[in-house]
Design a protein around this motif. Structure first.
Motif: not given
Length: 308
Positions: A48-49, A52-53, A56, A108, A111-116
């Motif tokens: 999932m990560i 998402c990466a 984004f 983008s 959200m990439l910051w939050l996801a990774t």
């Protein structure tokens, strides 16, 4: 119904017009190379990560594309290759393209910051800035080195994917970046050789316009010769393997031969066959990059299975 109303309806923007602002063909290459960068990294990433990466990163690439179309609308309108894009075709306004580009850029990156991690998000933000501002607003209209320096924008995705997985930069990630960076000039110069009139009409200082096709052919050959050892050398790193080495050796042998064939041609020969050699080189250049990254993915799969 009046003619004016009919014209307005016929030119009403569709979802496809807005999606076209994101340059889906470019986005597909970004998605694939970013995905490979993520998958060949020496750490396991939750599916999932990882999804998402890549998503984004793709949205960030689309944002940069929309900002590029907003800025380059005047150029696009006079080039045959781009005159049917949404803004010059009257489907989407420049203000809409700017708003979409800015909104998706912020979305983008956050959200990439939050996801990774913050480094991956910072690299994505810099990629968007580099493509939209450094390349589109500055280099493209000011120097024949536009595509050389500007090629960095398209080279960042696998680096961002790697950093999203690992949180750090490595030699392997930099070599993936270098592969795309060095591939970009020959790829675009081949295109410019048979589209010189387009760039000339748009006053874009491509090398073919400022220095002529003869000089462009020489530059194309030099960059291809520099690209080949870098591409093959990637196969001797921790992410390389037998599949990649076989593909890299074969693809670069063809690429170098194609560059020599282009270098040896004069304009009379090229015009006589409608730039067939240049067009073939350009078409293969698209496959070239895909094959290299697909081979990296194949070796990663073999490595995970314990086969190499």
């Amino acid at each position: 119904m009046t003619d004016a109303t009919t014209f307005e309806m016929e030119n009403e923007a569709s979802f496809g017009d807005y999606f076209a602002l994101l340059k889906p063909r470019v986005m597909s290459l970004v998605v694939f190379t970013a995905f490979v960068g993520l998958m060949v990294a020496p750490v396991s990433v939750h599916p999932m990560i990882g999804f998402c990466a890549v998503l984004f990163i793709a949205v960030g690439a689309g944002a940069a594309g929309s900002l590029n179309m907003w800025w380059d609308a005047d150029i696009d309108a006079v080039m045959n290759r781009t005159k049917n894009r949404p803004i010059p075709a009257g489907k989407v306004t420049g203000d809409d393209a700017l708003a979409i580009g800015l909104t998706l850029s912020v979305f983008s990156v956050v959200m990439l910051w939050l996801a990774t991690n913050v480094l991956a998000a910072a690299l994505l933000a810099f990629t968007i800035f580099f493509y939209a501002v450094v390349y589109s607003m500055w280099l493209k209209r000011s120097t024949p080195q536009n595509i050389v320096i500007g090629g960095a924008a398209g080279a960042f995705p696998p680096l961002v994917g790697w950093v999203a997985a690992t949180g750090s930069v490595s030699l392997e990630a930099l070599l993936m970046f270098g592969l795309i960076f060095m591939w970009t000039p020959p790829h675009f110069w081949a295109l410019a050789l048979f589209l010189k009139k387009d760039y000339n009409n748009a006053n874009v200082p491509m090398l073919t316009v400022t220095h002529g096709r003869r000089v462009t052919r020489a530059h194309l050959l030099v960059y291809t010769l520099l690209l080949a050892p870098l591409a093959v050398g990637l196969g001797f790193t921790t992410i390389g393997g037998p599949v990649y080495l076989a593909v890299a050796i074969g693809a670069n042998a063809w690429f170098v031969k194609g560059a020599f064939d282009i270098f040896r041609r004069d304009e009379e020969q090229a015009e006589a066959d409608s730039y067939r050699t240049e067009k073939a080189f350009f078409q293969f250049s698209l496959l070239y990059l895909f094959l290299h990254f697909l081979a990296l993915l194949a070796d990663a799969g073999l490595r995970a299975a314990g086969a190499i």
